[in-house]
Scaffold this active site. Structure first.
Site, PDB file in Angstrom:
ATOM      1  N   ARG A  69      -2.254  -5.840  -8.312  1.00 19.38           N
ATOM      2  CA  ARG A  69      -1.214  -6.830  -8.011  1.00 19.38           C
ATOM      3  C   ARG A  69      -1.104  -7.876  -9.100  1.00 19.38           C
ATOM      4  O   ARG A  69      -0.027  -8.334  -9.439  1.00 19.38           O
ATOM      5  CB  ARG A  69      -1.519  -7.532  -6.681  1.00 19.38           C
ATOM      6  CG  ARG A  69      -1.309  -6.659  -5.483  1.00 19.38           C
ATOM      7  CD  ARG A  69      -1.871  -7.285  -4.250  1.00 19.38           C
ATOM      8  NE  ARG A  69      -3.308  -7.469  -4.386  1.00 19.38           N
ATOM      9  CZ  ARG A  69      -4.116  -7.785  -3.389  1.00 19.38           C
ATOM     10  NH1 ARG A  69      -3.632  -7.986  -2.200  1.00 19.38           N
ATOM     11  NH2 ARG A  69      -5.410  -7.909  -3.597  1.00 19.38           N
ATOM     12  N   HIS A  85       0.843  -1.213   0.000  1.00 20.42           N
ATOM     13  CA  HIS A  85       0.000   0.000   0.000  1.00 20.42           C
ATOM     14  C   HIS A  85       0.880   1.266   0.000  1.00 20.42           C
ATOM     15  O   HIS A  85       0.635   2.202  -0.751  1.00 20.42           O
ATOM     16  CB  HIS A  85      -0.858   0.060   1.271  1.00 20.42           C
ATOM     17  CG  HIS A  85      -1.954  -0.952   1.357  1.00 20.42           C
ATOM     18  ND1 HIS A  85      -2.176  -1.717   2.465  1.00 20.42           N
ATOM     19  CD2 HIS A  85      -2.923  -1.302   0.464  1.00 20.42           C
ATOM     20  CE1 HIS A  85      -3.226  -2.499   2.280  1.00 20.42           C
ATOM     21  NE2 HIS A  85      -3.692  -2.278   1.059  1.00 20.42           N
ATOM     22  N   SER A 142      -3.518  -7.473   3.014  1.00 23.63           N
ATOM     23  CA  SER A 142      -3.758  -7.258   4.449  1.00 23.63           C
ATOM     24  C   SER A 142      -4.234  -8.548   5.097  1.00 23.63           C
ATOM     25  O   SER A 142      -3.877  -8.849   6.242  1.00 23.63           O
ATOM     26  CB  SER A 142      -4.816  -6.166   4.653  1.00 23.63           C
ATOM     27  OG  SER A 142      -4.345  -4.944   4.172  1.00 23.63           O
ATOM     28  N   LYS A 200     -16.030  -6.614   3.809  1.00 22.70           N
ATOM     29  CA  LYS A 200     -15.009  -7.060   4.780  1.00 22.70           C
ATOM     30  C   LYS A 200     -15.351  -6.559   6.171  1.00 22.70           C
ATOM     31  O   LYS A 200     -15.830  -5.430   6.318  1.00 22.70           O
ATOM     32  CB  LYS A 200     -13.628  -6.495   4.400  1.00 22.70           C
ATOM     33  CG  LYS A 200     -13.099  -6.947   3.065  1.00 22.70           C
ATOM     34  CD  LYS A 200     -11.764  -6.266   2.773  1.00 22.70           C
ATOM     35  CE  LYS A 200     -11.224  -6.605   1.397  1.00 22.70           C
ATOM     36  NZ  LYS A 200     -10.096  -5.743   1.013  1.00 22.70           N
TER      37      LYS A 200
END
Ligand code: PNS
Length: 159
Positions: A89, A17, A126, A41
Site C-alpha cells: 500500500r 485484498h 482490515s 494479531k
C-alpha cells in the site's frame, strides 16, 4: 504452470485484498488464497468465516480459497505454489513485507512478487474496517458488496 499464493489474515477481507487477488489471477495460471494465522494479531473472525467471506467475494474459477495453520512456506509446498503475491500500500508496508519475503526465501527459495495497491485503496486495512464497523460506521465502500452487511453486523457485535 505458474501458481501464486496470496496469503493473509483477511479479518475481514477488504476491496483492496480482492483487487490484488484478482490482479494476481491475470498474471498467473492459478491462484490459491490462504487464510493464515498472523501471530502478531488476534483475529475476530474464525478461519472458516474468513474463508466463507472470501469465497463469496471471488467468482473467478482460477482462484481457490483455503485456510492453513502453519508456516507460509509449508502452505506453498502443500498447494504447489511457486510464487507468493502480496500487495504493497505504501512505504510503511515495505519493511515488514521485505522481512517476510526474505525469511520465506531463506526457508524455501520461494519468490515473493509485490503488486502496488490501487492508490484509492492505499489507506485501507482490515483493522480500519473493524474500527469503523465497531462504531456503526458505513463500511460498504471498503469491503466487497457480498459481505458488507455481514461485516457490519459481525464486528458491531464485538463492540
Ligand atoms: O494479512 P497479514 O496479517 O499481513 O498476513 C500475514 C501472514 C499471515 C501472511 C504472515 O503472518 C504469515 O506468513 N504467517 C504464517 C507464519 C509464517 O510463515 N511466519 C514466517 C513468515 S516471515
Amino acid at each position: 504452470m505458474s501458481h501464486a499464493l496470496c496469503p493473509g489474515s483477511f479479518d475481514p477481507p477488504t476491496v483492496g485484498h480482492i483487487e490484488i487477488i484478482e490482479r494476481a489471477a491475470t498474471l498467473f495460471d492459478s491462484v490459491t488464497v490462504a487464510v493464515i494465522r498472523n501471530a502478531t494479531k488476534k483475529a475476530t473472525l474464525t478461519s472458516d468465516e474468513r474463508v466463507e467471506f472470501l469465497k463469496r467475494c471471488i467468482t473467478n474459477d482460477k482462484i481457490n480459497v483455503i485456510s492453513f495453520d502453519g508456516l507460509l512456506v509449508d502452505c506453498a509446498k502443500e498447494v504447489g505454489a511457486n510464487v507468493v503475491v502480496k500487495g504493497l500500500r505504501a512505504v510503511s508496508d515495505f519493511d515488514y513485507e521485505l522481512q517476510m519475503a526474505q525469511a520465506n526465501r531463506q526457508l524455501s527459495h520461494i519468490e515473493t512478487v509485490f503488486l502496488s495497491t490501487n492508490p484509492g485503496h492505499s489507506f485501507l486495512s482490515s483493522s480500519m474496517v473493524r474500527d469503523i464497523a465497531r462504531y456503526g460506521g458505513d463500511v460498504s465502500s471498503l469491503v466487497p458488496a457480498p459481505i458488507a452487511a455481514d461485516v457490519a453486523s459481525r464486528f458491531a457485535l464485538e463492540a
